[in-house]
Design an enzyme around this catalytic site. Structure first.
Site, PDB file in Angstrom:
ATOM      1  CE  LYS A 185       3.297  97.542 -61.394  1.00 23.17           C
ATOM      2  NZ  LYS A 185       2.789  96.430 -61.006  1.00 23.17           N
ATOM      3  N   GLY A 237      12.213  96.229 -54.975  1.00 23.53           N
ATOM      4  CA  GLY A 237      11.704  94.898 -55.364  1.00 23.53           C
ATOM      5  C   GLY A 237      12.756  93.992 -55.623  1.00 23.53           C
ATOM      6  CB  SER A 238      12.967  90.947 -57.621  1.00 22.82           C
ATOM      7  OG  SER A 238      12.947  91.159 -59.061  1.00 22.82           O
ATOM      8  CB  THR A 239      18.383  91.451 -57.362  1.00 17.25           C
ATOM      9  OG1 THR A 239      18.648  91.963 -56.142  1.00 17.25           O
ATOM     10  CG2 THR A 239      19.493  91.832 -58.122  1.00 17.25           C
ATOM     11  CB  ALA A 240      15.854  89.441 -61.493  1.00 12.29           C
ATOM     12  N   GLY A 242      15.011  94.904 -60.994  1.00 12.04           N
ATOM     13  CA  GLY A 242      15.844  96.051 -61.023  1.00 12.04           C
ATOM     14  C   GLY A 242      16.928  96.542 -61.872  1.00 12.04           C
ATOM     15  CD  GLU A 259      14.571  98.263 -50.410  1.00 15.21           C
ATOM     16  OE1 GLU A 259      14.939  97.213 -50.596  1.00 15.21           O
ATOM     17  OE2 GLU A 259      13.621  98.610 -50.001  1.00 15.21           O
ATOM     18  CB  CYS A 293      14.175  93.941 -48.994  1.00 14.15           C
ATOM     19  SG  CYS A 293      13.903  95.470 -48.263  1.00 14.15           S
ATOM     20  CD  GLU A 390      15.451  88.964 -51.132  1.00 16.76           C
ATOM     21  OE1 GLU A 390      15.361  89.579 -50.445  1.00 16.76           O
ATOM     22  OE2 GLU A 390      15.297  89.074 -52.390  1.00 16.76           O
TER      23      GLU A 390
END
Length: 479
Positions: A185, A237-240, A242, A259, A293, A390
């Site tokens: 995706k 992608g973003s930590t949120a 993830g 990651e 990142c 970030e």
């Protein structure tokens, strides 16, 4: 004595290299098809806000069809001898090289990054990853994961918009080399290069169903992650997001690698080669407009050389050219989307409001598209949002330190742990710092250098697992 100032004439790459269709479908079981409900969305050029094409908006039904296609293709693909799978990967790598100019232009159009980055950095790395993992396909028993490592099955992979093709290569190449099949995706704002890659898969005569691509927004990725037919999830992608994926996968048998975000520290000691360090600082934060990142978004400079480093840095930043991504002279292109530009602007404004000193060189930004001038903040403390959060844009926060222990303490004062850089002439200091810094990768006297043979990944809120190198095979093997 006056010196002449040489102006660069425009040097645009031709858009005619890329033939864009008005619309693109989903790639499932070796064929392009419309979405099950006929919905589409538009992808735009960040540099001009021009609509590039309509793209199919996937649904839960489409995700299910893609996973079923990957599941059906898995037995034959995984049963192929490694040397036979390698042939397909080598073929894909060669086609990528043959079409690299076309793909570089496409990536710059859809992402907004400068052509010199897509042409000279992204595309060579994309092909190199397929070449590298093709070489592993018939050597898996010797990779250190047991005498008979087996593939997991269907890999569901969700990639970001900042390096669309490179993130695709990081995920698809090891998955195929180890005998897995894939449902990918791509990001909603950069779907085109993945769809062109689907055409490359057909050109390389990859068996139908081995690679499937479902385009769409966040909910499509969520459907893929949660699908019971997926054995392995890989997300960048973003930590949120993830964290949300980790909660979804928890309690299942799915293998997961993440990651995520970063707030990398670039540490310059008083014995560092200043000119070389300045180039590394610029590369660390302004490559891809800071939308990286592992960007070196926090500059830690030893107090005794802080003024010298900042003066040299500002002179160098003043030479950077911001503008048309297809111009070969451009150093910093467009921000990928209006939403990302708003995020960068909000955090930069917060930096000023909290008392940091903001500086940008004089540069005339284009009137249309999404743009942000390269920016440096000084007088930054660790309490400032710009030092903690970030930003994912061309914004550098500068802090100072007196001793190596203080540098380590400040560098590690973050929930992230993806990257760091150390600039010094002392090898012993580099090794000591590398041992103490909580970061997945530590560069010495350089920054943002990648190689397919070297593993990459983070700690803490920067995720877990490694991509690249021998270590990147483990995520796709039942070991």
């Amino acid at each position: 004595m006056a010196f002449d100032v040489f102006e660069y004439a425009p040097a645009p790459e031709s858009r005619a290299i890329v033939q864009l269709a008005p619309s693109y479908g989903l790639f499932i079981d070796g064929e392009f098809r419309e979405s099950s409900d006929g919905k589409v969305f538009k992808t735009v050029a960040p540099a001009s806000e021009e609509v590039l094409a309509e793209v199919a908006q996937g649904s839960a039904k489409d995700v299910d069809a893609a996973v079923r296609a990957a599941r059906a293709a898995f037995p034959k693909w995984s049963a192929l001898p490694g040397a036979e799978r390698a042939k397909y990967l080598f073929r894909i790598a060669r086609v990528l090289q043959e079409r690299s100019r076309e793909l570089a232009v496409l990536e710059s159009l859809d992402n907004g990054k400068p052509i010199r980055e897509t042409r000279d950095a992204d595309l060579p790395q994309v092909a190199a990853n397929f070449f590298y993992f093709a070489g592993w396909a018939d050597k898996l028993p010797h990779a250190g994961y047991g005498p008979d490592p087996r593939p997991l099955g269907v890999a569901g992979q969700v990639i970001p918009w900042n390096f669309p093709l490179l993130m695709l290569a990081w995920k698809i190449a090891p998955a195929l080399a180890t005998g897995n099949t894939v449902v990918l995706k791509p990001a909603e704002t950069t779907p085109l290069s993945a769809l062109f890659f689907a055409d490359i898969c057909r050109q390389a005569e990859l068996p139908p169903g081995v690679v499937n691509i479902v385009t769409g927004d966040g909910p499509v990725g969520a459907e893929l992650v949660a699908h019971e037919g997926v054995d392995k999830v890989a997300f960048t992608g973003s930590t949120a997001v993830g964290k949300s994926i980790a909660r979804t996968v928890a309690g299942t048998a799915k293998k997961l690698t993440l990651e995520l975000g970063g707030k990398g520290a670039n540490i310059v000691f008083d014995d560092a080669p200043i000119d070389q360090a300045v180039e590394g600082i610029v590369s660390g934060i302004y490559f891809n407009g800071g939308q990286v990142c592992c960007a070196g978004s926090r500059l830690l400079v030893q107090e005794s050389v802080a003024e010298e480093v900042l003066d040299a840095l500002k002179r160098r930043i003043s030479t950077l050219r911001v503008g048309d991504p297809l111009d070969k002279n451009t150093d910093i292109g467009a921000i990928n989307s209006a939403a990302q530009l708003a995020r960068i602007t909000e955090l930069a404004d917060a930096g000023e409001a909290e008392g940091a000193e903001r500086w940008s060189p004089h540069c005339e930004l284009p009137s249309s598209g999404y743009w942000f001038a390269p920016t440096v903040f000084t007088h930054v403390t660790q309490a400032h949002r710009i030092a903690r959060e970030e930003i994912f844009g061309p914004v550098l926060s500068v802090l100072t330190f007196r001793t190596p222990d203080e540098a380590v303490a400040k560098a590690n004062n973050t929930p992230y742990g993806l990257s760091a850089g150390v600039w010094t002439e002392k090898g012993s200091r580099i090794l000591r710092m590398a041992q103490q810094l909580r970061a997945g990768v530590v560069w010495s006297n350089t920054f943002n250098k990648f190689d397919p043979t070297s593993p990459f990944g983070g700690y803490q809120e920067s995720g877990y697992g490694r991509e690249g190198g021998r270590h990147g095979l483990e995520a796709y093997l039942d070991v």
